[in-house]
Design an enzyme around this catalytic site. Sequence first.
Site, PDB file in Angstrom:
ATOM      1  N   ASP B  35       0.814  -1.207   0.000  1.00 15.80           N
ATOM      2  CA  ASP B  35       0.000   0.000   0.000  1.00 15.80           C
ATOM      3  C   ASP B  35       0.852   1.263   0.000  1.00 15.80           C
ATOM      4  OD1 ASP B  35      -2.244  -1.629   0.297  1.00 15.80           O
ATOM      5  OD2 ASP B  35      -2.027  -1.617   2.472  1.00 15.80           O
ATOM      6  N   HIS B 114      -0.198  -7.681   8.059  1.00 20.21           N
ATOM      7  CA  HIS B 114      -0.793  -8.975   7.737  1.00 20.21           C
ATOM      8  C   HIS B 114      -1.548  -9.548   8.930  1.00 20.21           C
ATOM      9  CE1 HIS B 114       1.013  -9.144   3.853  1.00 20.21           C
ATOM     10  NE2 HIS B 114       2.203  -8.868   4.359  1.00 20.21           N
ATOM     11  N   SER B 471       3.876 -44.422  37.537  1.00 19.22           N
ATOM     12  CA  SER B 471       4.890 -44.083  38.543  1.00 19.22           C
ATOM     13  C   SER B 471       4.534 -44.672  39.903  1.00 19.22           C
ATOM     14  CB  SER B 471       5.033 -42.566  38.655  1.00 19.22           C
ATOM     15  OG  SER B 471       3.792 -41.987  39.012  1.00 19.22           O
ATOM     16  N   SER B 541      -1.741 -35.035  36.422  1.00 20.83           N
ATOM     17  CA  SER B 541      -1.658 -33.560  36.488  1.00 20.83           C
ATOM     18  C   SER B 541      -0.292 -33.041  36.043  1.00 20.83           C
ATOM     19  CB  SER B 541      -2.013 -33.043  37.889  1.00 20.83           C
ATOM     20  OG  SER B 541      -1.449 -33.828  38.907  1.00 20.83           O
TER      21      SER B 541
END
Lengths: 297, 632
Positions: B35, B114, B471, B541
């Site tokens: 532009d 953009h 675990s 978690s």
Amino acid sequence: MSYLARLEAESMHIIREAVAQAENPVMLYSVGKDSTVILHLARKAFFPAPLPFPLLHVDTTWKFKEMIKFRDVVATDPDLRLIVHINPECVRLNINPFDHGSSMHTDLWKTEGLKQALDEGAFDLAFGGARRDEEKSRAKERIFSFRTSKHVWDPKNQRPELWNIYNARHAAGESIRVFPLSNWTELDVWQYLLAEDIPVVPLYFAKPRPVVMRQGMQIMVDDDRMKLLPGEVVETKMVRFRTLGCYPLTGAVESEATDLSMILAEMFTSRSSERQGRMIDHDQAGSMEKKKVEGYF
Amino acid sequence: MRSSNLPPNNPVSQFIKAQQEKDLLRFIVCGSVDDGKSSMIGRLLYDSKQIFDDQLASLANDSLQHGTQGEAIDFALLTDGLQAEREQGITIDVAYRFFATDKRAFIVADAPGHEQYTRNMVTGASTAEMAVVLIDARKGVLTQTRRHSLLVDLLGIKNIIVAINKIDLIDYSQEVFDAISQQYLEFAETLHFENIHFVPICALTGENLTLPSTNTPWYAGPRLIEIAETVAVGTQDLSAAFRMSVQSVSRPNSDFRGYMGTIASGAINVGDLIRVNPSGMETRVKAFADFDGPRHSAIAGESVCLVLEDEIDISRGDLLSSIVDPALVSDHVEVHLVWLAEEAMIPQRSYLLKIGSKEVRAHIDRLKYRIDINSNEHVSAVTLGLNDIGICNISTVTPIGLDPYDLNRSTGAFVLIDRITNRTVGAGMIRHSLRRSENVQWQELTVGREQRELMNEQKGFVVWLTGLSGSGKSTIANALEVMLHQRKIRTFVLDGDNVRHGLNADLGFTETDRAENIRRVAEVAKLFVDAGMVTIVSFISPFEAERALAREIVGDSDFFEVFVDAPMVVVEKRDTKGLYAKARAGLLPNFTGVDSPYEIPTNPNLRVESSVSSVVECLDQIVAELVRKSFL
């Protein structure tokens, strides 16, 4: 508010915001005009309290004698604490700009020296005087600029910075560099020094000085460590400096300006940028960005 | 600042004085290189003599190497500052440029246009008071024109200049100019702009930008730079309500206490009554402490230090406001949120919200919808990715002082910070307060936790076991329950696998679902704690943020986190449920340890090494530590 008053207020806001978020802040003090302005702004920001941080001068032993003299006068203020760091490794190896070139000289004395001093003091936040108008990579750096534990700047991975909200959070070992003068131009700095009547190093004012023409720059012969090359002649010229660094790497400009208002009058008609007089900016393509990535201010 | 120190009658002094009396306008230029954005900024800098000869020489040199304009100087190279940008010929990051005319000083935000750089445009627009929207006269209003306008509107900019560029390439046609202007006005009707100027420019020659044009006799309006020189600077509205966020409290000695901050809006005088938010306490301004000497008033934009009449409790982040028109106090707000990070936003995750100088923990408790910035349409969404904009409800853990963003761009704006990486991940603008604290009243129960604990003769708390699959968490949880049961302590085990079959059957294993999974379990655990039970939670978690959230929900003093530590090689080899084999075969996507990370807890209450210690040894360590910390 006038634009200088707005710049001043913004810088005070930045300085306060940085200190409030830091555990152990420090201000880089290079003795030049930008450091002088930041010091003044910091005094205003914390008035009536004294400065809540020490000043750090990374001395290369190659600064102009007048700079050191000025620094030591500033340091007599009982409310100021000045730390001077000289890289012991450079002293041992006698690193100098003549034998080792500007790039290695700057890297070892300034960049490495700075990192040593920051690590030794365990500083987690350091103020610097860089301005965005100085150089293209600086135009894109944040006001609060994050550094890794190795002091590395990652230009492609910067924290977004919006409004006047500044995020100085970091993990242990990491740090933040803060640039309160980011939005100032060279002209603003001079105008502010004049408006606020702040003393600066006399090297900024024109006076007859011994200079040698070397690589297109007028280099001042500040002491006898500077050896003349064949064909070089020392001439006494009316010169001043627009920017101050290591004397063998800093070019003088011919000028008649002996006070701040005359400097400003010259600036309004000037056609060259201040960092043209800095050899270290031009020694390789994109050189300032490269130095900054490695930890230079 | 002080007034000038200059001798009055010298021409240089007068010139300098004029310089010093200029005000400042910050604006953003929106558009892409195509532009003519860089040409326009380059032209503004060049014509105001901000480009010096050595920079021009370096530019001429660069233009030959990287430029796109042949022999002519490529101004884009002046604005693309980073090596990567210059090499790739793209603008990546927002840059700031400085220039001044005889009337005003300017700071220009130059942000890439953009879609993938929405983040940068929002950043540049956040401090701007005016926007220049560039349109290529040959192309008219494009999708990107709409996007740029929407973003500057979202950021609260009211003054718009629509610069219709390359007017020379359409033969300076008034018809084309009028048609584009009309098209833009129709589109902008839905936005909130107050002033829209249309200017036909040629950035390359400077016509109607900085210089007059003889080619557009049909255009009688001002040059673009003249509009920029005269547009009203918004911060100077002194009739606005007084606001100041306290940056810090100055106490150099026992006789002095000052409150430092930058006045966000309005004005303040000695003797004025002010209210402290969120506490609601009121006091008067007694004096200003100012380096430049005594003063009696201050206005928006000034950095001040206030001394107050009464010694009331005020700390960093509190919002001082006028009592006539005070700020809102709320812990639940509806906001526009722009997501700035590569990692998607996770509803329910605890972030740090920073508003003014206040930092408070907060979470997004509802994402209502996403806004498509190309069409302005609402799209349903479960999360926000980089550059997405959404409407969300946000809850803070404590109430904060604030204003809607459309009333105050300073006290209505905030950022979100990731609590683990410390990165700024979101930018928000408050639409309004939902005042949850008034809307939802908690049921006052007459039998409380205290009564239940008394009857049970035990204290309720959570033992949170985290660790890789395999675990040994479940084994330890079950053994711990048996041991406590034998001591006549009431217990309950919440196990990951079991809960996922019932309560959380609707959740998968994406990051968002994992966060919700943990949130629900933490809320259930909290209810059990309220019921006076020792609640043992056995959940992988994997994320630090979710464990922190669970701790926050349950409450720090009732939460005991045990990291069941076993090396990946051991658990994978053990593979009691055959899950690792499946995950390696690609049958279980997002499996922790295989293609989804496990973040090692940095600060658990206890770490047990289940690959080295026996189950009994692990139990002994847990019980010993629970006793030592007075849980048992």
